[in-house]
Design an enzyme around this catalytic site. Structure first.
Site, PDB file in Angstrom:
ATOM      1  N   LYS A  32       0.868  -1.179   0.000  1.00 26.03           N
ATOM      2  CA  LYS A  32       0.000   0.000   0.000  1.00 26.03           C
ATOM      3  C   LYS A  32       0.905   1.230   0.000  1.00 26.03           C
ATOM      4  O   LYS A  32       1.548   1.531   1.003  1.00 26.03           O
ATOM      5  CB  LYS A  32      -0.924   0.050   1.225  1.00 26.03           C
ATOM      6  N   GLU A  84      11.052   1.464   9.427  1.00 30.62           N
ATOM      7  CA  GLU A  84      11.909   2.601   9.101  1.00 30.62           C
ATOM      8  C   GLU A  84      11.109   3.842   9.462  1.00 30.62           C
ATOM      9  O   GLU A  84      10.181   4.216   8.754  1.00 30.62           O
ATOM     10  CB  GLU A  84      12.257   2.579   7.619  1.00 30.62           C
ATOM     11  N   GLU A  91      10.763  16.293  14.523  1.00 28.27           N
ATOM     12  CA  GLU A  91      11.170  16.285  13.122  1.00 28.27           C
ATOM     13  C   GLU A  91      10.384  17.381  12.403  1.00 28.27           C
ATOM     14  O   GLU A  91       9.171  17.327  12.312  1.00 28.27           O
ATOM     15  CB  GLU A  91      10.821  14.923  12.540  1.00 28.27           C
ATOM     16  N   CYS A 147      13.835  11.669   5.937  1.00 28.98           N
ATOM     17  CA  CYS A 147      13.974  11.171   7.305  1.00 28.98           C
ATOM     18  C   CYS A 147      15.381  11.394   7.848  1.00 28.98           C
ATOM     19  O   CYS A 147      15.605  11.309   9.045  1.00 28.98           O
ATOM     20  CB  CYS A 147      13.663   9.692   7.336  1.00 28.98           C
TER      21      CYS A 147
HETATM   22  N1  LIG Z   1      13.393   5.754   8.253  1.00 27.70           N
HETATM   23  C1  LIG Z   1      13.138   5.849   6.968  1.00 27.70           C
HETATM   24  O1  LIG Z   1      13.753   5.174   6.109  1.00 27.70           O
HETATM   25  C2  LIG Z   1      12.071   6.787   6.487  1.00 27.70           C
HETATM   26  C3  LIG Z   1      11.969   7.036   5.116  1.00 27.70           C
HETATM   27  C4  LIG Z   1      10.973   7.922   4.665  1.00 27.70           C
HETATM   28  C5  LIG Z   1      10.108   8.535   5.563  1.00 27.70           C
HETATM   29  N2  LIG Z   1      10.243   8.264   6.890  1.00 27.70           N
HETATM   30  C6  LIG Z   1       9.373   8.928   7.852  1.00 27.70           C
HETATM   31  O2  LIG Z   1       8.035   8.954   7.360  1.00 27.70           O
HETATM   32  C7  LIG Z   1       7.381  10.154   7.791  1.00 27.70           C
HETATM   33  C8  LIG Z   1       6.814  10.880   6.604  1.00 27.70           C
HETATM   34  O3  LIG Z   1       6.056   9.991   5.830  1.00 27.70           O
HETATM   35  P1  LIG Z   1       4.450   9.986   5.939  1.00 27.70           P
HETATM   36  O4  LIG Z   1       3.943  11.329   6.254  1.00 27.70           O
HETATM   37  O5  LIG Z   1       3.945   9.279   4.731  1.00 27.70           O
HETATM   38  O6  LIG Z   1       4.231   9.036   7.213  1.00 27.70           O
HETATM   39  P2  LIG Z   1       2.862   8.390   7.698  1.00 27.70           P
HETATM   40  O7  LIG Z   1       3.214   7.527   8.813  1.00 27.70           O
HETATM   41  O8  LIG Z   1       1.814   9.434   7.878  1.00 27.70           O
HETATM   42  O9  LIG Z   1       2.374   7.488   6.460  1.00 27.70           O
HETATM   43  C9  LIG Z   1       3.184   6.461   5.993  1.00 27.70           C
HETATM   44  C10 LIG Z   1       2.292   5.399   5.361  1.00 27.70           C
HETATM   45  O10 LIG Z   1       1.462   4.874   6.368  1.00 27.70           O
HETATM   46  C11 LIG Z   1       0.101   4.929   5.948  1.00 27.70           C
HETATM   47  N3  LIG Z   1      -0.737   5.073   7.120  1.00 27.70           N
HETATM   48  C12 LIG Z   1      -0.946   6.167   7.873  1.00 27.70           C
HETATM   49  N4  LIG Z   1      -1.786   5.877   8.893  1.00 27.70           N
HETATM   50  C13 LIG Z   1      -2.121   4.555   8.771  1.00 27.70           C
HETATM   51  C14 LIG Z   1      -2.952   3.650   9.487  1.00 27.70           C
HETATM   52  N5  LIG Z   1      -3.627   4.035  10.580  1.00 27.70           N
HETATM   53  N6  LIG Z   1      -3.047   2.364   9.058  1.00 27.70           N
HETATM   54  C15 LIG Z   1      -2.369   1.959   7.954  1.00 27.70           C
HETATM   55  N7  LIG Z   1      -1.566   2.763   7.236  1.00 27.70           N
HETATM   56  C16 LIG Z   1      -1.455   4.054   7.641  1.00 27.70           C
HETATM   57  C17 LIG Z   1       0.050   6.098   5.003  1.00 27.70           C
HETATM   58  O11 LIG Z   1      -1.063   5.970   4.138  1.00 27.70           O
HETATM   59  C18 LIG Z   1       1.367   5.944   4.277  1.00 27.70           C
HETATM   60  O12 LIG Z   1       1.235   4.997   3.243  1.00 27.70           O
HETATM   61  C19 LIG Z   1       8.445  10.971   8.473  1.00 27.70           C
HETATM   62  O13 LIG Z   1       8.364  10.810   9.860  1.00 27.70           O
HETATM   63  C20 LIG Z   1       9.742  10.379   7.971  1.00 27.70           C
HETATM   64  O14 LIG Z   1      10.823  10.563   8.860  1.00 27.70           O
HETATM   65  C21 LIG Z   1      11.207   7.415   7.385  1.00 27.70           C
HETATM   66  O1  LIG Z   2      13.330   9.857   3.927  1.00 27.49           O
HETATM   67  C1  LIG Z   2      14.118   8.955   4.143  1.00 27.49           C
HETATM   68  C2  LIG Z   2      14.624   8.151   2.992  1.00 27.49           C
HETATM   69  O2  LIG Z   2      15.179   6.961   3.460  1.00 27.49           O
HETATM   70  C3  LIG Z   2      15.459   9.015   2.153  1.00 27.49           C
HETATM   71  S1  LIG Z   2      16.976   8.416   1.592  1.00 27.49           S
HETATM   72  O3  LIG Z   2      17.055   6.953   1.779  1.00 27.49           O
HETATM   73  O4  LIG Z   2      18.024   9.105   2.341  1.00 27.49           O
HETATM   74  O5  LIG Z   2      17.027   8.767   0.158  1.00 27.49           O
END
Ligand SMILES: NC(=O)c1ccc[n+]([C@@H]2O[C@H](COP(=O)([O-])OP(=O)(O)OC[C@H]3O[C@@H](n4cnc5c(N)ncnc54)[C@H](O)[C@@H]3O)[C@@H](O)[C@H]2O)c1
Ligand SMILES: O=C[C@H](O)CS(=O)(=O)O
Length: 493
Positions: free
Chosen positions: A188, A263, A394, A297
Site C-alpha cells: 500500500k 523505518e 522532526e 527522514c
Molecule cells: N526511516 C526511513 O527510512 C524513512 C523514510 C521515509 C520517511 N520516513 C518517515 O516517514 C514520515 C513521513 O512519511 P508519511 O507522512 O507518509 O508518514 P505516515 O506515517 O503518515 O504514512 C506512511 C504510510 O502509512 C500509511 N498510514 C498512515 N496511517 C495509517 C494507518 N492508521 N493504518 C495503515 N496505514 C497508515 C500512510 O497511508 C502511508 O502509506 C516521516 O516521519 C519520515 O521521517 C522514514
Molecule cells: O526519507 C528517508 C529516505 O530513506 C530518504 S533516503 O534513503 O536518504 O534517500
C-alpha cells in the site's frame, strides 16, 4: 473536452500508460466504485484519481500473493535475478517519465526525482545480485551419526506500507529484497503519491514479474492496514513512515507474530566543530537539510555550531540559502519545491513561530509563499534554544535552526537527547574526534564530513525509536528469509 480532461492536469509523459488510475491485484488492473484524488502540491490542481479500496480488496491481494508464493519460491535464484535485472533496466529506460510523474505528485525538483529513480532502480539491481548469494551453512555434527545443515528460506507473503517522500525508492528498498528472496508482496503506497508505485507495477509486469507476486492497492489506509497487519497469511510486515503510525501498526502484527521491520522518523543532529572546513560544512547542510525541501527522514534537523566559527558559519549558510530557487519542480531551475501539503506547511510554520517566540533570530526566510501550492521560504534561524520544537521534533521542512555549543561533551549530550536514532552528522578535521564522536552518537548512521549518506550498498536504518532492521546492503535481504536447521541422523557404514 470530457469532464476528466477539464478536471485533471496530467504531467507530460512519453509513455502516457505509465500513469495508471487503477490498483494492481493478481496481475489485473482493478478500479473501485469510489476514488480518491491525487493533487500536484505545486499547483493544488488534481492530477487524477486512484481507487478507494479497503479490506475486501486487501484480502484479495493477500490471497493472490499467497497463491503465487509457491511457484515464485520454486524459481531458481537466477530466474528471479534475471527478472529483477530486467525491471531495473526498464526503470532506467523510462527514468525521465518516472521522474516527471514523481515530481507531479510529490513536488521534488525534477533533477532530484530523476536521482531518486536511479537510487530506487539501484535496489533492484543490488538485490538481483544478492538473490544468488543467500547462502547457508554446514556445521560439524554434534555426534558421530549427526550431520547439520542450515538453509535460508523465503518467509512468504510480505505486506508493505510506504511513505510519500520517496515514492519509488522506499518501495524498491522493500520489494527488491522480498522478490529476490522468493517472497511475494502486497504493497500500500502513500495516498498522496500512488502513481509512482503504480508505474513501477507497469514496468514490473513488462519485466516478467508473474501475476500475484507483486500487488499494489490504494485507498483507505486504516482499513487496508488492518488486513495487512492481522491476516495470518501475511508472514512479514514492513513499514516506512512516521514513528507514531509505525508503533500502531507494529503492535497489530503481534497477534500473528509477524516478522516486523520499521523505518521510522528521525531528528538528525548536524554538528560543526571549530576546526571544520567551513565551506564543506555549509555545503553539507544544504545537501542534507534542503534535500527534498527538507522532507527526508535523514535531513539535518538540529544544527549545532561551535562557538569559534558560529558567526562565520551562520553568515555563509544564510548567503547560500538565500540563493536557493523555489518553484514548481517541473520548472528547470527549481531547487526547492513545495511541501507535500498544507498540513506539512502548517507544522513548519509552527516550528518557526515557536523558535522565534523562544528567542531565536530569523536570519532569512520564515514565511509561506503566496499563491497556489504549499510553498515555504528556505529559512535560517540562529540562537535557537535547545528546547525549541524544531530541536525536539522532526520539522520535515526547509528550516535550518542553529544552536550554539562550546564543548564536545556538551554537544554529544545534546545530540543524543532524543528518542530518535536514525542519522547524525559531524564536521571536523580531527581524525580522533571523528572516531570519538562517531562512536558516542546513538544513531544508526553517521555522516562524517558529508551530508549525504544514503546508498543501496550500505545498511540503512535506525536505533532507539527510529526503527527495527536494515534496508539495502548485504544486510537488507535478511529480513525476508527464515533460517532453518536440518539435522540428519545417518547410519554408520
Ligand atoms: N526511516 C526511513 O527510512 C524513512 C523514510 C521515509 C520517511 N520516513 C518517515 O516517514 C514520515 C513521513 O512519511 P508519511 O507522512 O507518509 O508518514 P505516515 O506515517 O503518515 O504514512 C506512511 C504510510 O502509512 C500509511 N498510514 C498512515 N496511517 C495509517 C494507518 N492508521 N493504518 C495503515 N496505514 C497508515 C500512510 O497511508 C502511508 O502509506 C516521516 O516521519 C519520515 O521521517 C522514514
Ligand atoms: O526519507 C528517508 C529516505 O530513506 C530518504 S533516503 O534513503 O536518504 O534517500
Amino acid at each position: 473536452m470530457t469532464d476528466t480532461q477539464i478536471r485533471y492536469v496530467r504531467p507530460p509523459l512519453a509513455r502516457a500508460d505509465l500513469l495508471r488510475e487503477a490498483a494492481y491485484i493478481d496481475g489485473a488492473w482493478v478500479t473501485a466504485d469510489t476514488t480518491l484524488e491525487v493533487t500536484n502540491p505545486a499547483t493544488g490542481v488534481a492530477i487524477g484519481t486512484v481507487p478507494m479500496m479497503g479490506a475486501a480488496e486487501a484480502e484479495r491481494a493477500v490471497a493472490a500473493a499467497s497463491a503465487a508464493f509457491p511457484a515464485w519460491k520454486a524459481k531458481s535464484a537466477k530466474e528471479r535475478a534475471t527478472i529483477l535485472k530486467r525491471w531495473y533496466a526498464l526503470m532506467e529506460q523510462h527514468g525521465d517519465d518516472l521522474a516527471t510523474l514523481m515530481t507531479a505528485e510529490q513536488g521534488k525538483p525534477l533533477a532530484e526525482a530523476r536521482g531518486e529513480v536511479s537510487y530506487a532502480a539501484a535496489f533492484l539491481e543490488w538485490f538481483a545480485e544478492e538473490a544468488r548469494r543467500i547462502n547457508g551453512l554446514t556445521i560439524p555434527g554434534h555426534a558421530a551419526d549427526k550431520r547439520l545443515v542450515v538453509v535460508q528460506e523465503p518467509v512468504g507473503v510480505v505486506a508493505a506500507i510506504t511513505p510519500w517522500n520517496f515514492p519509488a525508492a522506499m518501495i524498491t528498498r522493500k520489494v527488491g529484497p522480498a522478490l529476490a528472496a522468493g517472497c511475494t508482496v502486497v504493497l500500500k503506497p502513500a495516498e498522496l503519491t500512488p502513481y509512482s508505485a503504480l508505474a513501477l507495477a507497469v514496468l514490473a509486469e513488462e519485466a516478467g514479474v508473474p501475476k500475484g507476486v507483486l500487488n499494489i492497492i490504494t485507498g483507505d489506509a486504516p482499513a487496508i492496514g488492518e488486513v495487512l497487519t492481522t491476516d495470518p497469511r501475511v508472514a512479514k510486515f514492513t513499514f516506512t513512515g512516521s514513528t507514531p503510525v509505525g508503533k500502531l501498526l507494529a503492535a497489530k502484527c503481534a497477534g500473528t507474530v509477524k516478522r516486523v521491520s520499521l523505518e521510522l522518523g528521525g531528528n538528525a543532529p548536524f554538528i560543526v566543530f571549530d576546526d571544520a572546513d567551513l565551506d564543506k560544512a555549509v555545503a553539507g547542510v544544504i545537501a542534507s537539510k534542503f534535500r527534498n525541501t527538507g522532507q527526508t527522514c535523514v535531513c539535518a534537523n538540529r544544527i549545532y555550531v561551535q562557538d569559534g566559527i558560529y558567526d562565520a558559519f551562520a553568515e555563509r549558510l544564510a548567503a547560500a540559502v538565500k540563493k536557493l530557487v523555489v518553484g514548481d519542480g517541473l520548472a528547470g531551475e527549481t531547487q526547492q519545491g513545495p511541501l507535500i501539503d498544507g498540513r506539512a506547511r502548517d507544522k513548519v510554520i509552527a516550528h518557526v513561530e515557536d523558535a522565534v517566540a523562544r528567542g531565536a533570530h530569523l536570519v532569512t526566510g520564515g514565511h509561506s509563499l503566496p499563491g497556489a501550492g504549499s510553498f515555504f521560504e528556505p529559512t535560517v534561524l540562529t540562537a535557537v534554544p535547545t528546547d525549541a520544537l524544531l530541536c525536539r521534533e522532526e520539522t520535515f521542512g526547509p528550516v535550518a535552526g542553529l544552536v550554539r555549543f562550546t564543548t564536545e561533551a556538551e554537544v554529544i549530550a545534546l545530540a543524543n537527547d532524543t528518542s530518535a536514532g536514525l542519522a547524525a552528522y559531524l564536521f571536523t578535521r580531527d581524525l580522533s574526534r571523528t572516531w570519538r564522536v562517531g562512536e558516542a552518537l546513538q544513531y544508526g548512521m553517521v555522516g562524517i564530513n558529508t551530508g549525504l549518506i544514503s546508498t543501496e550498498v550500505a545498511p540503512f536504518g535506525g536505533v532507539k525509536q527510529s526503527g527495527i532492521g536494515r534496508e539495502g546492503s548485504v544486510y537488507g535481504i535478511r529480513d525476508y528469509v527464515d533460517t532453518k536447521t536440518l539435522c540428519f541422523e545417518i547410519e554408520a557404514g
